[in-house]
Design a protein around this motif. Structure first.
Motif, PDB file in Angstrom:
ATOM      1  N   UNK A   1      -3.762   3.952  -5.438  1.00  0.00           N
ATOM      2  CA  UNK A   1      -4.033   4.033  -4.005  1.00  0.00           C
ATOM      3  C   UNK A   1      -4.901   2.851  -3.651  1.00  0.00           C
ATOM      4  N   UNK A   2      -4.360   1.990  -2.811  1.00  0.00           N
ATOM      5  CA  UNK A   2      -5.117   0.862  -2.289  1.00  0.00           C
ATOM      6  C   UNK A   2      -4.702   0.697  -0.835  1.00  0.00           C
ATOM      7  N   UNK A   3      -5.663   0.611   0.028  1.00  0.00           N
ATOM      8  CA  UNK A   3      -5.349   0.529   1.453  1.00  0.00           C
ATOM      9  C   UNK A   3      -4.864  -0.874   1.812  1.00  0.00           C
ATOM     10  N   UNK A   4      -4.090  -0.949   2.872  1.00  0.00           N
ATOM     11  CA  UNK A   4      -3.625  -2.252   3.331  1.00  0.00           C
ATOM     12  C   UNK A   4      -4.813  -3.112   3.766  1.00  0.00           C
ATOM     13  N   UNK A   5      -5.870  -2.480   4.270  1.00  0.00           N
ATOM     14  CA  UNK A   5      -7.062  -3.222   4.681  1.00  0.00           C
ATOM     15  C   UNK A   5      -7.731  -3.887   3.478  1.00  0.00           C
ATOM     16  N   UNK A   6      -7.783  -3.196   2.363  1.00  0.00           N
ATOM     17  CA  UNK A   6      -8.371  -3.771   1.138  1.00  0.00           C
ATOM     18  C   UNK A   6      -7.556  -4.966   0.668  1.00  0.00           C
ATOM     19  N   UNK A   7      -6.237  -4.876   0.813  1.00  0.00           N
ATOM     20  CA  UNK A   7      -5.376  -5.994   0.433  1.00  0.00           C
ATOM     21  C   UNK A   7      -5.664  -7.198   1.327  1.00  0.00           C
ATOM     22  N   UNK A   8      -5.788  -6.949   2.639  1.00  0.00           N
ATOM     23  CA  UNK A   8      -6.130  -8.042   3.551  1.00  0.00           C
ATOM     24  C   UNK A   8      -7.485  -8.655   3.195  1.00  0.00           C
TER      25      UNK A   8
ATOM     26  N   UNK B   1       0.824  -1.206   0.000  1.00  0.00           N
ATOM     27  CA  UNK B   1       0.000   0.000   0.000  1.00  0.00           C
ATOM     28  C   UNK B   1       0.861   1.260   0.000  1.00  0.00           C
ATOM     29  N   UNK B   2       1.848   1.288   0.882  1.00  0.00           N
ATOM     30  CA  UNK B   2       2.721   2.457   0.983  1.00  0.00           C
ATOM     31  C   UNK B   2       3.534   2.704  -0.263  1.00  0.00           C
ATOM     32  N   UNK B   3       4.096   1.643  -0.827  1.00  0.00           N
ATOM     33  CA  UNK B   3       4.936   1.792  -2.020  1.00  0.00           C
ATOM     34  C   UNK B   3       4.117   2.220  -3.229  1.00  0.00           C
ATOM     35  N   UNK B   4       2.942   1.632  -3.406  1.00  0.00           N
ATOM     36  CA  UNK B   4       2.092   2.005  -4.528  1.00  0.00           C
ATOM     37  C   UNK B   4       1.697   3.475  -4.439  1.00  0.00           C
ATOM     38  N   UNK B   5       1.367   3.936  -3.241  1.00  0.00           N
ATOM     39  CA  UNK B   5       0.988   5.338  -3.059  1.00  0.00           C
ATOM     40  C   UNK B   5       2.180   6.251  -3.339  1.00  0.00           C
ATOM     41  N   UNK B   6       3.339   5.890  -2.818  1.00  0.00           N
ATOM     42  CA  UNK B   6       4.545   6.703  -2.998  1.00  0.00           C
ATOM     43  C   UNK B   6       4.940   6.798  -4.467  1.00  0.00           C
ATOM     44  N   UNK B   7       4.839   5.693  -5.182  1.00  0.00           N
ATOM     45  CA  UNK B   7       5.227   5.657  -6.593  1.00  0.00           C
ATOM     46  C   UNK B   7       4.131   6.147  -7.528  1.00  0.00           C
ATOM     47  N   UNK B   8       2.955   6.448  -6.976  1.00  0.00           N
ATOM     48  CA  UNK B   8       1.849   6.929  -7.804  1.00  0.00           C
ATOM     49  C   UNK B   8       1.231   5.839  -8.670  1.00  0.00           C
ATOM     50  N   UNK B   9       1.480   4.582  -8.321  1.00  0.00           N
ATOM     51  CA  UNK B   9       0.932   3.460  -9.087  1.00  0.00           C
ATOM     52  C   UNK B   9      -0.574   3.395  -8.896  1.00  0.00           C
TER      53      UNK B   9
END
Length: 71
Positions: free
Chosen positions: A29-36, A19-27
């Motif tokens: 925005x997906x929350x870690x909760x959504x991934x879980x 989640x953090x890397x995707x947001x930082x790289x502008x890939x």
């Protein structure tokens, strides 16, 4: 979700890292909760993504404290 699954399985990243890397790289925005949520749905459907989580896929109390005797 394909890229997320690759990061989980091949690179052993945590949902927080993804989640953090995707947001930082502008890939994306997906929350870690959504991934879980995706991982737990995959497990329910017979998948093995949960085995790549650092806590062996144990969905304990989702980070919430339990109060003894409170159902």
């Amino acid at each position: 979700m394909e890229l997320i699954e690759e990061k989980l399985t091949r690179e052993q990243w945590s949902p927080d890292q993804i989640s953090g890397r995707f947001a930082k790289d502008g890939v994306a925005f997906i929350s870690h909760e959504r991934i879980y949520q995706h991982v737990w749905k995959d497990k329910k459907d017979g998948g093995a993504l949960h085995l790549h989580l650092r806590h062996s896929g144990k969905n304990t109390t989702s980070g919430k404290a339990r109060i003894r005797g409170a159902g």
